[in-house]
Motif scaffolding. Structure first.
Motif, PDB file in Angstrom:
ATOM      1  N   UNK A  99       0.859  -1.189   0.000  1.00 30.18           N
ATOM      2  CA  UNK A  99       0.000   0.000   0.000  1.00 30.18           C
ATOM      3  C   UNK A  99       0.891   1.233   0.000  1.00 30.18           C
ATOM      4  N   UNK A 100       0.948   1.915  -1.158  1.00 29.72           N
ATOM      5  CA  UNK A 100       1.792   3.096  -1.299  1.00 29.72           C
ATOM      6  C   UNK A 100       0.976   4.369  -1.473  1.00 29.72           C
ATOM      7  N   UNK A 101      -0.337   4.212  -1.704  1.00 25.29           N
ATOM      8  CA  UNK A 101      -1.249   5.355  -1.757  1.00 25.29           C
ATOM      9  C   UNK A 101      -2.596   4.886  -1.222  1.00 25.29           C
ATOM     10  N   UNK A 102      -3.404   5.824  -0.778  1.00 22.47           N
ATOM     11  CA  UNK A 102      -4.636   5.444  -0.078  1.00 22.47           C
ATOM     12  C   UNK A 102      -5.568   4.590  -0.930  1.00 22.47           C
ATOM     13  N   UNK A 103      -5.555   4.795  -2.265  1.00 21.64           N
ATOM     14  CA  UNK A 103      -6.437   3.998  -3.127  1.00 21.64           C
ATOM     15  C   UNK A 103      -6.098   2.510  -3.061  1.00 21.64           C
ATOM     16  N   UNK A 104      -4.823   2.195  -2.743  1.00 18.61           N
ATOM     17  CA  UNK A 104      -4.414   0.788  -2.646  1.00 18.61           C
ATOM     18  C   UNK A 104      -5.136   0.057  -1.522  1.00 18.61           C
ATOM     19  N   UNK A 105      -5.687   0.816  -0.569  1.00 18.03           N
ATOM     20  CA  UNK A 105      -6.389   0.189   0.552  1.00 18.03           C
ATOM     21  C   UNK A 105      -7.670  -0.508   0.107  1.00 18.03           C
ATOM     22  N   UNK A 106      -8.241  -0.069  -1.012  1.00 19.48           N
ATOM     23  CA  UNK A 106      -9.498  -0.675  -1.465  1.00 19.48           C
ATOM     24  C   UNK A 106      -9.347  -2.170  -1.695  1.00 19.48           C
ATOM     25  N   UNK A 107      -8.194  -2.571  -2.227  1.00 17.28           N
ATOM     26  CA  UNK A 107      -7.959  -3.998  -2.487  1.00 17.28           C
ATOM     27  C   UNK A 107      -7.967  -4.782  -1.171  1.00 17.28           C
ATOM     28  N   UNK A 108      -7.330  -4.215  -0.158  1.00 17.43           N
ATOM     29  CA  UNK A 108      -7.256  -4.889   1.143  1.00 17.43           C
ATOM     30  C   UNK A 108      -8.615  -4.912   1.832  1.00 17.43           C
ATOM     31  N   UNK A 109      -9.311  -3.781   1.800  1.00 13.58           N
ATOM     32  CA  UNK A 109     -10.539  -3.639   2.587  1.00 13.58           C
ATOM     33  C   UNK A 109     -11.776  -4.191   1.894  1.00 13.58           C
ATOM     34  N   UNK A 110     -11.728  -4.359   0.563  1.00 12.60           N
ATOM     35  CA  UNK A 110     -12.963  -4.764  -0.128  1.00 12.60           C
ATOM     36  C   UNK A 110     -12.745  -5.709  -1.298  1.00 12.60           C
ATOM     37  N   UNK A 111     -11.831  -5.383  -2.216  1.00 11.80           N
ATOM     38  CA  UNK A 111     -11.798  -6.065  -3.508  1.00 11.80           C
ATOM     39  C   UNK A 111     -10.975  -7.344  -3.540  1.00 11.80           C
TER      40      UNK A 111
END
Length: 704
Positions: A99-111
């Protein structure tokens, strides 16, 4: 027996190494006979032999890549809470996602289709907002945090906005308008992240090379392709940091106490944070007796500990080191004055340990003074000068903070006014401007507050900030030499760097000079003070030793031979639970070196001064130190140092009184743990991932 080629292909394949049949054959034929060391091919983790063959190394080393340069977040407890982090009892495992930018969190938290995830988090995203998102989901099994370089420009402080709140002098009964930082928020950058409780492990990656290994493994195996999830094998991480203590200090100390009472093999689950304060006096006093009631002593004080989110990562450049190095330099300058033995008042140099955790060291010294367990009583204290954060001055201004509540007492006001005048006059001609913070401004977090709780003592706290801290990295891993603007020319050797006088050293030496001259006047000195001058070279050596490299030639020369093992590489200033810690030892021996005297005693006489009638053992401490290396030799020239430097307990009175739920004294403890480690590996399928988790649990069970 020889390695199975098929087995080698499977193992090397799992770890992502692409081998040709010829390379596999080289692996097989290169295997040495049993009883000889196994030398594995470059960049490969190891060979695996079928059951019954001679094992070259353990199964673990063949499957896992250990991460050796990490620092864990551990569990700390106080009277009411537990804070920090821990893993499950057998460690936590997850597929790595970078996770290098906040958008990368979507993969962890949802996708992402392969939860739970182990996140490799860019240091710039290690903040309260992101961490609370991760705390609220079962899709995260742990974090590895990469240090941000350069340090986050917006600042980063996982400490509290109001440090040590509730344990200073201000309360509903004393200056309620100043309590809980109502008047001044001292650490506005503080996120309180260090005081949250996380139920998954969080590790700091200290080595950029190991961080790159993890990223490469992720890029080779885990990057989503065309919007869909990656296929097995996947790169995974396992973190071990299970903590034994739970709930609070009250709970863990009670459990440890019961175990000690009723069990043959008691299991202690937590330990109080403790260490030693370092102190000395300008004129020697009897350490086993009591200073006469009419004798007055000026106390100059500072803290020597710091903290961060991660265990034993506490560089503390601005929060601690800048002030105690300045203090040490002032002590040296004063001891060089020719008439100090004639001064009307004595001066006590005091270095408090554990202050980060609700004033452990200062509250203990006050307690000991009140209980007649210390050579001084509170009544002996004439005045109090404290050095707080002093390295980040704007326009060379040093701010003088006093307590507006005690100053409402007329006699205290007169003494404080005199103290302020002496300090201001001592800066004339120096590149330091002293200004009052203001009569309505409360004291910043400081050891002096613990003394004020016991008695109205005239005192001042010196800082580089009038209101909020200048330090944007308070109690964090980024409070480093760079934070206090330490810079060296490129290409210097370690010895040249040790001796190089930085602008930071010159600036702190100027502060030390002003403080030393003011202390001389406070102690009744009447002569011209122009000769009292702190040495920038000494300050440079101390900054290098306490912030960059402890294991240097100067530190080596001034310590006892039997403790040379304390000289690690990068210095840290966490108080810990085993004592004395490196910082305490080094402050003790640096202070002895700067203020003591070399005496002509043999090793035997120095180690047993009570056998020498003229030693005045009750007035002095003696140390046989290593000395410098002889020219072109590995032999040292040891010698004996006599000084007034001593240690006193820095253990909260709450533990002496067994008042583990105290609101008067610090109650901080550190949980015990069995093991701390981190490793990465490839997992071939979801089923194998589960199997590996079970194997890890069995491995843990067999070890206990």
């Amino acid at each position: 027996p020889s390695c199975s080629s098929n087995l080698l292909v499977r193992i090397h394949g799992r770890l992502g190494w692409k081998l040709s049949p010829a390379e596999v054959q080289r692996d097989v034929t290169a295997r040495p006979p049993c009883g000889q060391p196994l030398v594995c091919p470059p960049l490969r983790r190891g060979c695996v032999f079928p059951p019954g063959s001679c094992q070259g190394n353990s199964v673990e080393r063949k499957i896992y890549i250990p991460l050796n340069k990490t620092a864990p977040c551990v569990r700390l407890l106080n009277a009411t809470h537990q804070i920090g982090c821990q893993s499950s009892i057998s460690g936590d495992t997850g597929v790595i996602h970078v996770v290098e930018k906040e958008e990368d969190l979507n993969w962890v938290l949802a996708d992402g289709p392969h939860p739970p995830y182990m996140i490799l988090l860019d240091g710039n995203l290690f903040n309260r907002r992101v961490m609370l998102q991760l705390k609220g989901t079962s899709r995260v099994s742990g974090l590895a945090v990469a240090i941000a370089k350069p340090s986050p420009p917006q600042g980063f402080s996982p400490g509290l906005k109001c440090p040590n709140d509730g344990f200073g002098v201000y309360s509903k009964d004393y200056g309620p308008q100043f309590a809980h930082c109502n008047k001044t928020v001292w650490n506005p950058v503080g996120s309180g992240l260090s005081y949250e409780d996380f139920d998954f492990p969080i590790f700091l990656l200290e080595d950029a090379n190991e961080t790159q290994v993890i990223k490469q493994c992720y890029q080779d195996h885990n990057i989503p392709r065309d919007g869909s999830g990656p296929e097995y094998p996947l790169c995974a991480m396992q973190l071990f940091s299970h903590m034994h203590a739970v709930t609070s200090t009250v709970t863990c100390m009670r459990r440890s106490s019961l175990q000690s009472t009723f069990s043959i093999n008691p299991e202690v689950v937590c330990d109080p944070l403790l260490d030693y304060n370092v102190w000395s006096t300008l004129q020697p006093i009897n350490s086993s007796g009591k200073v006469d009631a009419e004798k007055e002593v000026v106390i100059v004080a500072t803290r020597i500990d710091s903290h961060s989110f991660f265990w034993n990562i506490a560089p503390g450049a601005e929060s601690a080191v800048s002030s105690f190095v300045t203090h040490l330099a002032a002590a040296e300058a004063l001891h060089k004055a020719s008439d100090v033995h004639l001064l009307q008042r004595n001066i006590m140099f005091t270095f408090f340990q554990g202050e980060t955790f609700d004033y452990i060291g200062s509250s203990r010294m006050v307690y000991d003074m009140e209980k007649d367990k210390f050579p001084l009583r509170l009544d002996n204290i004439h005045s109090f000068v404290e050095l707080n954060q002093v390295a980040l001055r704007n326009d060379s201004i040093l701010w003088m903070h006093t307590d507006p509540v005690s100053r409402m007492n007329e006699s205290v006001e007169v003494q404080v006014r005199k103290l302020l005048d002496i300090l201001s006059n001592s800066s004339v001609g120096a590149n330091v401007t002293l200004q009052e913070a203001g009569y309505s401004q409360p004291l910043p977090p400081s050891s002096f507050q613990r003394f004020l709780r016991a008695r109205h003592i005239p005192g001042v706290v010196l800082t580089d900030h009038r209101t909020a801290f200048q330090n944007r990295y308070y109690q964090s891993m980024y409070d480093t030499p760079e934070n206090i603007r330490m810079q060296y020319p490129e290409g210097l050797s370690p010895e040249e760097t040790l001796e190089y006088v930085t602008d930071t050293a010159k600036s702190l030496a100027e502060v030390a000079t002003v403080v030393a001259r003011a202390l001389y006047r406070l102690a009744g000195g009447a002569n011209n003070t122009s000769a009292i001058q702190a040495d920038p070279k000494t300050v440079s050596r101390m900054l290098y030793g306490f912030l960059i490299k402890m294991n240097n030639s100067w530190f080596q020369s001034i310590i006892k031979p039997d403790i040379k093992g304390i000289l690690g590489d990068v210095p840290q200033h966490y108080v810990a639970v085993s004592s004395p810690v490196n910082t305490t030892y080094l402050v003790q021996y640096v202070l002895a070196n700067l203020t003591g005297m070399v005496v002509n005693l043999t090793k035997e006489e120095c180690l047993n001064p009570e056998k020498t009638p003229s030693s005045e053992k009750e007035l002095y401490e003696y140390a046989w130190v290593q000395g410098s290396l002889e020219p072109n030799s590995t032999a040292r020239v040891p010698y004996c140092v006599r000084s007034t430097v001593r240690l006193s307990k820095a253990l909260s009175p709450a533990f002496e009184l067994r008042q583990w739920g105290s609101t008067e004294y610090s109650t901080w403890t550190e949980s015990r743990w069995k093991e701390i480690r981190a490793r990465i590996f490839l997992v071939a399928s979801k089923e194998l991932e589960v199997t590996q988790a079970i194997v890890a649990s069995l491995e843990w069970l067999f070890e206990i």
